[in-house]
Scaffold this motif. Structure first.
Motif, PDB file in Angstrom:
ATOM      1  N   VAL A   8       0.849  -1.185   0.000  1.00 21.28           N
ATOM      2  CA  VAL A   8       0.000   0.000   0.000  1.00 21.28           C
ATOM      3  C   VAL A   8       0.889   1.240   0.000  1.00 21.28           C
ATOM      4  O   VAL A   8       1.784   1.366   0.831  1.00 21.28           O
ATOM      5  CB  VAL A   8      -0.929   0.009   1.236  1.00 21.28           C
ATOM      6  CG1 VAL A   8      -1.743   1.289   1.296  1.00 21.28           C
ATOM      7  CG2 VAL A   8      -1.818  -1.208   1.235  1.00 21.28           C
ATOM      8  N   PRO A   9       0.673   2.159  -0.932  1.00 19.83           N
ATOM      9  CA  PRO A   9       1.527   3.347  -0.985  1.00 19.83           C
ATOM     10  C   PRO A   9       1.227   4.354   0.125  1.00 19.83           C
ATOM     11  O   PRO A   9       0.118   4.430   0.629  1.00 19.83           O
ATOM     12  CB  PRO A   9       1.219   3.953  -2.355  1.00 19.83           C
ATOM     13  CG  PRO A   9      -0.140   3.477  -2.683  1.00 19.83           C
ATOM     14  CD  PRO A   9      -0.305   2.138  -2.026  1.00 19.83           C
ATOM     15  N   VAL A  10       2.257   5.102   0.463  1.00 16.39           N
ATOM     16  CA  VAL A  10       2.148   6.204   1.413  1.00 16.39           C
ATOM     17  C   VAL A  10       2.376   7.481   0.605  1.00 16.39           C
ATOM     18  O   VAL A  10       3.312   7.568  -0.193  1.00 16.39           O
ATOM     19  CB  VAL A  10       3.213   6.073   2.529  1.00 16.39           C
ATOM     20  CG1 VAL A  10       3.215   7.294   3.429  1.00 16.39           C
ATOM     21  CG2 VAL A  10       2.989   4.810   3.328  1.00 16.39           C
ATOM     22  N   ARG A  11       1.530   8.463   0.794  1.00 16.90           N
ATOM     23  CA  ARG A  11       1.641   9.728   0.055  1.00 16.90           C
ATOM     24  C   ARG A  11       2.611  10.654   0.781  1.00 16.90           C
ATOM     25  O   ARG A  11       2.506  10.860   1.995  1.00 16.90           O
ATOM     26  CB  ARG A  11       0.260  10.386  -0.048  1.00 16.90           C
ATOM     27  CG  ARG A  11       0.175  11.468  -1.066  1.00 16.90           C
ATOM     28  CD  ARG A  11       0.053  10.875  -2.432  1.00 16.90           C
ATOM     29  NE  ARG A  11      -0.078  11.942  -3.424  1.00 16.90           N
ATOM     30  CZ  ARG A  11       0.179  11.774  -4.688  1.00 16.90           C
ATOM     31  NH1 ARG A  11       0.556  10.603  -5.138  1.00 16.90           N
ATOM     32  NH2 ARG A  11       0.053  12.762  -5.527  1.00 16.90           N
ATOM     33  N   VAL A  12       3.570  11.200   0.033  1.00 15.95           N
ATOM     34  CA  VAL A  12       4.521  12.155   0.599  1.00 15.95           C
ATOM     35  C   VAL A  12       4.457  13.452  -0.207  1.00 15.95           C
ATOM     36  O   VAL A  12       4.086  13.453  -1.379  1.00 15.95           O
ATOM     37  CB  VAL A  12       5.970  11.605   0.609  1.00 15.95           C
ATOM     38  CG1 VAL A  12       6.107  10.428   1.546  1.00 15.95           C
ATOM     39  CG2 VAL A  12       6.440  11.236  -0.777  1.00 15.95           C
ATOM     40  N   LYS A  13       4.817  14.563   0.453  1.00 19.89           N
ATOM     41  CA  LYS A  13       4.751  15.882  -0.188  1.00 19.89           C
ATOM     42  C   LYS A  13       6.002  16.674   0.159  1.00 19.89           C
ATOM     43  O   LYS A  13       6.435  16.696   1.311  1.00 19.89           O
ATOM     44  CB  LYS A  13       3.512  16.633   0.288  1.00 19.89           C
ATOM     45  CG  LYS A  13       3.332  17.987  -0.360  1.00 19.89           C
ATOM     46  CD  LYS A  13       2.041  18.633   0.082  1.00 19.89           C
ATOM     47  CE  LYS A  13       1.837  19.965  -0.621  1.00 19.89           C
ATOM     48  NZ  LYS A  13       0.565  20.583  -0.231  1.00 19.89           N
ATOM     49  N   CYS A  14       6.564  17.345  -0.838  1.00 22.22           N
ATOM     50  CA  CYS A  14       7.750  18.169  -0.642  1.00 22.22           C
ATOM     51  C   CYS A  14       7.374  19.449   0.100  1.00 22.22           C
ATOM     52  O   CYS A  14       6.414  20.131  -0.271  1.00 22.22           O
ATOM     53  CB  CYS A  14       8.384  18.508  -1.977  1.00 22.22           C
ATOM     54  SG  CYS A  14       9.859  19.551  -1.826  1.00 22.22           S
ATOM     55  N   THR A  15       8.154  19.760   1.118  1.00 24.26           N
ATOM     56  CA  THR A  15       7.896  20.971   1.895  1.00 24.26           C
ATOM     57  C   THR A  15       8.376  22.226   1.159  1.00 24.26           C
ATOM     58  O   THR A  15       8.004  23.335   1.537  1.00 24.26           O
ATOM     59  CB  THR A  15       8.581  20.893   3.269  1.00 24.26           C
ATOM     60  OG1 THR A  15       9.988  20.724   3.086  1.00 24.26           O
ATOM     61  CG2 THR A  15       8.033  19.740   4.091  1.00 24.26           C
ATOM     62  N   ARG A  16       9.171  22.052   0.100  1.00 24.23           N
ATOM     63  CA  ARG A  16       9.689  23.204  -0.651  1.00 24.23           C
ATOM     64  C   ARG A  16       8.838  23.520  -1.879  1.00 24.23           C
ATOM     65  O   ARG A  16       8.364  24.641  -2.043  1.00 24.23           O
ATOM     66  CB  ARG A  16      11.135  22.954  -1.087  1.00 24.23           C
ATOM     67  CG  ARG A  16      11.742  24.163  -1.798  1.00 24.23           C
ATOM     68  CD  ARG A  16      13.132  23.901  -2.339  1.00 24.23           C
ATOM     69  NE  ARG A  16      14.062  23.663  -1.247  1.00 24.23           N
ATOM     70  CZ  ARG A  16      15.286  23.164  -1.430  1.00 24.23           C
ATOM     71  NH1 ARG A  16      15.705  22.844  -2.625  1.00 24.23           N
ATOM     72  NH2 ARG A  16      16.074  22.974  -0.404  1.00 24.23           N
ATOM     73  N   CYS A  17       8.636  22.532  -2.760  1.00 21.58           N
ATOM     74  CA  CYS A  17       7.952  22.818  -4.028  1.00 21.58           C
ATOM     75  C   CYS A  17       6.539  22.260  -4.109  1.00 21.58           C
ATOM     76  O   CYS A  17       5.814  22.561  -5.051  1.00 21.58           O
ATOM     77  CB  CYS A  17       8.780  22.300  -5.199  1.00 21.58           C
ATOM     78  SG  CYS A  17       8.775  20.501  -5.401  1.00 21.58           S
ATOM     79  N   GLY A  18       6.139  21.431  -3.150  1.00 17.90           N
ATOM     80  CA  GLY A  18       4.790  20.899  -3.130  1.00 17.90           C
ATOM     81  C   GLY A  18       4.580  19.637  -3.953  1.00 17.90           C
ATOM     82  O   GLY A  18       3.466  19.119  -4.019  1.00 17.90           O
ATOM     83  N   HIS A  19       5.635  19.126  -4.598  1.00 21.91           N
ATOM     84  CA  HIS A  19       5.517  17.894  -5.388  1.00 21.91           C
ATOM     85  C   HIS A  19       5.044  16.752  -4.488  1.00 21.91           C
ATOM     86  O   HIS A  19       5.497  16.623  -3.357  1.00 21.91           O
ATOM     87  CB  HIS A  19       6.876  17.547  -6.024  1.00 21.91           C
ATOM     88  CG  HIS A  19       6.900  16.222  -6.702  1.00 21.91           C
ATOM     89  ND1 HIS A  19       6.224  15.972  -7.861  1.00 21.91           N
ATOM     90  CD2 HIS A  19       7.521  15.058  -6.362  1.00 21.91           C
ATOM     91  CE1 HIS A  19       6.430  14.727  -8.224  1.00 21.91           C
ATOM     92  NE2 HIS A  19       7.211  14.149  -7.333  1.00 21.91           N
TER      93      HIS A  19
END
Length: 60
Positions: A8-19
């Motif tokens: 099951v994937p875990v969603r991650v988000k960049c704190t700099r660019c939002g990717h």
């Protein structure tokens, strides 16, 4: 085909660019375990953004 919870994937988000992207749960667990074993906090677990090399955090 049967999938385990590790798939099951875990969603991650960049704190700099939002990717945002998905990372396999097993990889998140390994990185978190290694960080905790070295004296860090599980809350600090993250990954490097492939776009801007910023810090990607697990989305809550």
């Amino acid at each position: 085909m049967c999938h385990s919870d590790d798939d099951v994937p875990v969603r991650v988000k960049c704190t700099r660019c939002g990717h945002e992207e998905n990372i396999p749960r097993w990889l998140v667990a390994e990185v978190t375990d290694a960080l905790v074993e070295s004296g860090g906090s599980a809350d600090d677990a993250g990954f490097e953004c492939p776009r801007c090399h910023g810090h990607m955090k697990i989305k809550s």
